[in-house]
Write a protein that holds these residues in place. Structure first.
Motif, PDB file in Angstrom:
ATOM      1  N   ASP A 245       0.547  32.167  69.423  1.00 53.29           N
ATOM      2  CA  ASP A 245       1.724  31.296  69.591  1.00 53.29           C
ATOM      3  C   ASP A 245       1.444  29.801  69.505  1.00 53.29           C
ATOM      4  O   ASP A 245       2.341  28.996  69.696  1.00 53.29           O
ATOM      5  CB  ASP A 245       2.404  31.593  70.932  1.00 53.29           C
TER       6      ASP A 245
ATOM      7  N   ASP B 203      14.629  27.766  70.062  1.00 55.14           N
ATOM      8  CA  ASP B 203      14.061  29.103  70.209  1.00 55.14           C
ATOM      9  C   ASP B 203      14.350  29.992  69.006  1.00 55.14           C
ATOM     10  O   ASP B 203      13.577  30.882  68.678  1.00 55.14           O
ATOM     11  CB  ASP B 203      14.602  29.745  71.493  1.00 55.14           C
TER      12      ASP B 203
ATOM     13  N   ILE C  49      11.631  30.057  66.525  1.00 54.76           N
ATOM     14  CA  ILE C  49      10.488  30.879  66.947  1.00 54.76           C
ATOM     15  C   ILE C  49      10.805  32.351  66.708  1.00 54.76           C
ATOM     16  O   ILE C  49      10.007  33.100  66.141  1.00 54.76           O
ATOM     17  CB  ILE C  49      10.169  30.642  68.447  1.00 54.76           C
ATOM     18  N   ILE C  50      12.023  32.744  67.106  1.00 57.32           N
ATOM     19  CA  ILE C  50      12.417  34.147  66.960  1.00 57.32           C
ATOM     20  C   ILE C  50      12.415  34.560  65.482  1.00 57.32           C
ATOM     21  O   ILE C  50      11.971  35.657  65.131  1.00 57.32           O
ATOM     22  CB  ILE C  50      13.808  34.370  67.605  1.00 57.32           C
TER      23      ILE C  50
ATOM     24  N   LEU D 288       8.896  35.259  64.575  1.00 59.38           N
ATOM     25  CA  LEU D 288       8.460  36.506  65.225  1.00 59.38           C
ATOM     26  C   LEU D 288       9.033  37.720  64.482  1.00 59.38           C
ATOM     27  O   LEU D 288       8.348  38.724  64.287  1.00 59.38           O
ATOM     28  CB  LEU D 288       8.927  36.535  66.681  1.00 59.38           C
TER      29      LEU D 288
ATOM     30  N   ILE E 226       8.701  30.686  76.527  1.00 56.65           N
ATOM     31  CA  ILE E 226       8.490  32.118  76.273  1.00 56.65           C
ATOM     32  C   ILE E 226       9.509  32.938  77.074  1.00 56.65           C
ATOM     33  O   ILE E 226       9.916  34.024  76.666  1.00 56.65           O
ATOM     34  CB  ILE E 226       7.036  32.516  76.616  1.00 56.65           C
TER      35      ILE E 226
ATOM     36  N   ASN F 261      12.588  32.401  77.331  1.00 56.01           N
ATOM     37  CA  ASN F 261      13.770  32.592  76.464  1.00 56.01           C
ATOM     38  C   ASN F 261      13.526  33.664  75.418  1.00 56.01           C
ATOM     39  O   ASN F 261      14.431  34.431  75.077  1.00 56.01           O
ATOM     40  CB  ASN F 261      14.135  31.277  75.760  1.00 56.01           C
ATOM     41  N   ILE F 262      12.297  33.702  74.896  1.00 52.68           N
ATOM     42  CA  ILE F 262      11.954  34.722  73.900  1.00 52.68           C
ATOM     43  C   ILE F 262      12.033  36.101  74.572  1.00 52.68           C
ATOM     44  O   ILE F 262      12.530  37.067  73.970  1.00 52.68           O
ATOM     45  CB  ILE F 262      10.524  34.478  73.339  1.00 52.68           C
ATOM     46  N   CYS F 263      11.564  36.179  75.793  1.00 53.87           N
ATOM     47  CA  CYS F 263      11.618  37.456  76.519  1.00 53.87           C
ATOM     48  C   CYS F 263      13.073  37.889  76.753  1.00 53.87           C
ATOM     49  O   CYS F 263      13.405  39.067  76.612  1.00 53.87           O
ATOM     50  CB  CYS F 263      10.881  37.343  77.855  1.00 53.87           C
TER      51      CYS F 263
ATOM     52  N   HIS G 110      15.574  37.250  74.885  1.00 58.51           N
ATOM     53  CA  HIS G 110      16.044  37.730  73.580  1.00 58.51           C
ATOM     54  C   HIS G 110      15.549  39.158  73.322  1.00 58.51           C
ATOM     55  O   HIS G 110      16.300  40.015  72.853  1.00 58.51           O
ATOM     56  CB  HIS G 110      15.540  36.779  72.494  1.00 58.51           C
TER      57      HIS G 110
END
Lengths: 338, 299
Positions: free
Chosen positions: B17, B41, B44-45, B48, B67, B69-71, B73
């Protein structure tokens, strides 16, 4: 190889880092640490072997140290360094050196009269890119110099609130002592010593009573003029980022801790540099170290210090005298801004 | 010491990351450009998702605030991320380092121990005062792990800055505490990131931690292979541990083909960690790894 007995005064962020690096050096025993914070010293008591002290004078008397690292707030440096030198102990002291140059001068003289190794923590001198820049400037690759810019930015104080000693200028806090000192020291050793301050702005952004930014126009001993631009309240930087730029009649060098960028009007065969841009990376220029923590430079400076202690001969990089000069330039800037 | 009951499978490719958070070991300029590009974000998503399509199933990431926020999602779209794992690496050190500069060590603990010191009296407040460091560590781990609730995290790493500091200070018992807590509380395997692999392995073995997962700088040019490339190579050949290679490209100094081929002489290396913000680079690197550093076939 004789095992060297090492001690540390001050177990804050830098002190802990130094403690780890010193302990990891072959042939060096960290036998004693001194701090007043119980949460830190208790951790040493529980997990490490060093003797714990709250009183550095007692530690110096009892431990028969060969070398000591002093990583306390700047206002405490004078008494501690003096006591260590008087005891005949080689000293590595964090930057900036002293709060006033009269005190700093005493320490320089004391270290020199005793022939003890004396070194400060201006770690940028152990970063390969800046070393290479110094070499290229000495080799005159960009011709007559016309301008410099020394800069540092980082996210130390990004909101208004009271803090530690770093927010009190009487104790060596503020961006000028803490951040700009790095740039001034780097500038004086890589390019030339500042001799005149032509104008200065010290700006408060979030802090009260100390500056968060320093902007100065400076003349160097070699006649070159340029700018000092330092701001520790800039959160667009993830961590402290220090750079030096020097423009000459034949080209320009831009250097930070990761990259050295050289622009030349014409090819330089002796240096293997083409016309136009050449970029050198820290991955090729880093100083290899035996133990790594946070950056090669932090270990390399301690390795250098220990090596000099072993030889019983003061080094030439980051001496007290060089740090004293930086302190004098800081005083010049404060006077100029007043 | 608990017997090593887990033997978590590690994917050949782990996706890192650094690119998302402006970490670039070879260029401050690039790191700032990356920080601008991954400002939101969604960007980033998107990367990913591209990595997932290219076959990546493990995301190794710091416990950076974003991270979380990524979680969120991932929890909201479980079907889209089937089989996707995260290897958390804690702590996000700059958060604490900047806080220590500003607030001091006690101030930082007060800020990051959940609630106020007084508020967490029951579990941790007094422990801090009494010097129960194991408890303090557990509280901080739990705080950092909150964002990964209901997400598969089969390996939990400590970041190199902390591993290497503990190592340098010789406080090996801390590793033992960490190892035991990760196994007991989270029922997963602990991992260690380091720039001092040979010394770390010796230290872990000295406190009874055997065959650990160690993520270390392993590259042809010896970059950040502290103690010298020869000693590192000797450990990779002769010692028992589960190496993950990082900085294989030496922060961009090496060509991918020779970089990954170099790993081939060390069959114990189980995984390669790399990060990239470009769909094309991700696909190319995965292809290069498969081609030049294939997983050994079972006989």
């Amino acid at each position: 190889m004789k095992t060297l007995r090492a001690g540390i005064i001050g177990l804050g962020k830098m002190g802990l880092s130094h403690a780890a690096i010193v302990s990891a050096q072959p042939g060096v025993d960290l036998v004693a640490v001194c701090d007043t914070s119980l949460i830190v010293t208790n951790a040493f008591k529980k997990y490490a072997k060093a003797q714990i002290y709250g009183d550095y004078r007692k530690m110096l008397r009892k431990e028969n140290l060969d070398l000591i690292v002093i990583a306390t707030p700047t206002k405490l440096h004078f008494d501690m360094v003096k006591a260590a030198l008087e005891q005949g102990v080689h000293v590595f002291c964090e930057k900036p050196f002293s709060l006033n140059s009269a005190e700093g001068k005493q320490l320089v003289q004391l270290a020199e009269s005793k022939g003890l190794v004396n070194q400060l923590g201006y770690h940028n001198h152990f970063i390969g890119t800046f070393r290479e820049m110094k070499r290229l400037l000495a080799a005159d690759v960009i011709g007559d110099l016309v301008h410099f810019s020394g800069e540092a930015y980082g996210p130390v104080v990004t909101k208004a609130k009271g803090g530690t000693w770093r927010s009190k200028s009487s104790e060596g806090g503020g961006c000028l002592f803490d951040y700009a000192s790095h740039v001034l020291n780097l500038l004086q050793e890589v390019v030339s010593r500042p001799v005149e301050i032509n104008g200065s702005l010290l700006k408060e952004i979030y802090s009260k009573g100390v500056e968060d930014a320093v902007y100065s126009l400076i003349t160097l001993k070699n006649g070159l003029t340029g700018t000092l631009l330092v701001n520790w309240s800039d959160e667009t930087y993830r961590k402290m980022s220090t750079s030096l730029t020097v423009q000459g009649k034949n080209g320009k060098i831009v250097c930070d801790a990761t990259e050295l960028k050289i622009y030349l009007k014409e090819e330089n065969k002796a240096e293997g540099l083409e016309a136009g841009w050449t970029i050198k990376w820290i991955t090729d220029l880093a100083l290899p170290v035996g133990y790594y923590l946070r950056g090669e430079e932090y270990s390399a400076q301690i390795e250098y210090f220990v090596e000099n202690v072993r030889r019983q001969k003061p080094g030439t990089i980051n001496t007290f005298e060089q740090g004293l000069y930086t302190d004098k330039v800081i005083e010049m800037i404060i006077k100029n801004a007043a | 010491m608990q017997p090593n009951t887990h033997h978590t499978h590690l994917d050949r490719v782990l996706f890192g990351d650094n690119q998302f958070f402006g970490v670039n070991h070879a260029s401050d300029d690039k790191s700032r450009a990356q920080a601008m590009r991954f400002k939101d974000d969604q960007s980033i998503i998107r990367v990913l998702d591209q990595a997932y399509e290219a076959g990546v199933r493990t995301f190794m990431c710091t416990t950076h605030d974003r991270i979380a926020n990524i979680c969120n999602h991932m929890r909201a779209h479980p079907d889209r991320y089937r089989g996707f794992k995260i290897f958390p690496c804690m702590p996000y050190a700059h958060k604490y380092a900047n806080a220590v500069t500003e607030l001091g060590i006690m101030g930082t603990i007060n800020q990051y121990v959940p609630g106020t010191l007084f508020g967490t009296f029951a579990k941790g407040g007094m422990a801090v005062v009494r010097g129960n460091y194991s408890k303090l560590m557990q509280i901080l781990i739990d705080a950092e792990m909150k964002m990964f609730d209901k997400i598969d995290t089969p390996v939990i790493f400590i970041q190199n800055v902390l591993v290497d500091m503990i190592l340098g200070l010789g406080m090996y018992e801390v590793f033992k505490d960490y190892d035991a807590y990760i196994r007991e509380k989270y029922n997963v395997e602990p991992g260690y990131i380091t720039m001092n692999m040979p010394d770390l392995l010796d230290a872990l073995e000295s406190v009874g931690i055997y065959n650990p997962i160690i993520c270390a700088s392993i590259n042809k040019s010896g970059f950040r292979m502290s103690g010298g490339i020869e000693r590192n190579e000797m450990y990779l050949r002769e010692k028992t541990f589960r190496p993950i290679a990082m900085q294989t490209l030496a922060a961009g100094a090496l060509r991918p083909k020779e970089a990954f081929a170099y790993l081939g002489q060390f069959p114990r290396i189980e995984s390669v960690l790399f990060g990239s913000g470009s769909k094309q680079h991700i696909a190319e690197n995965i292809h290069m790894i498969e081609e030049n550093f294939p997983v050994a076939q079972e006989v």
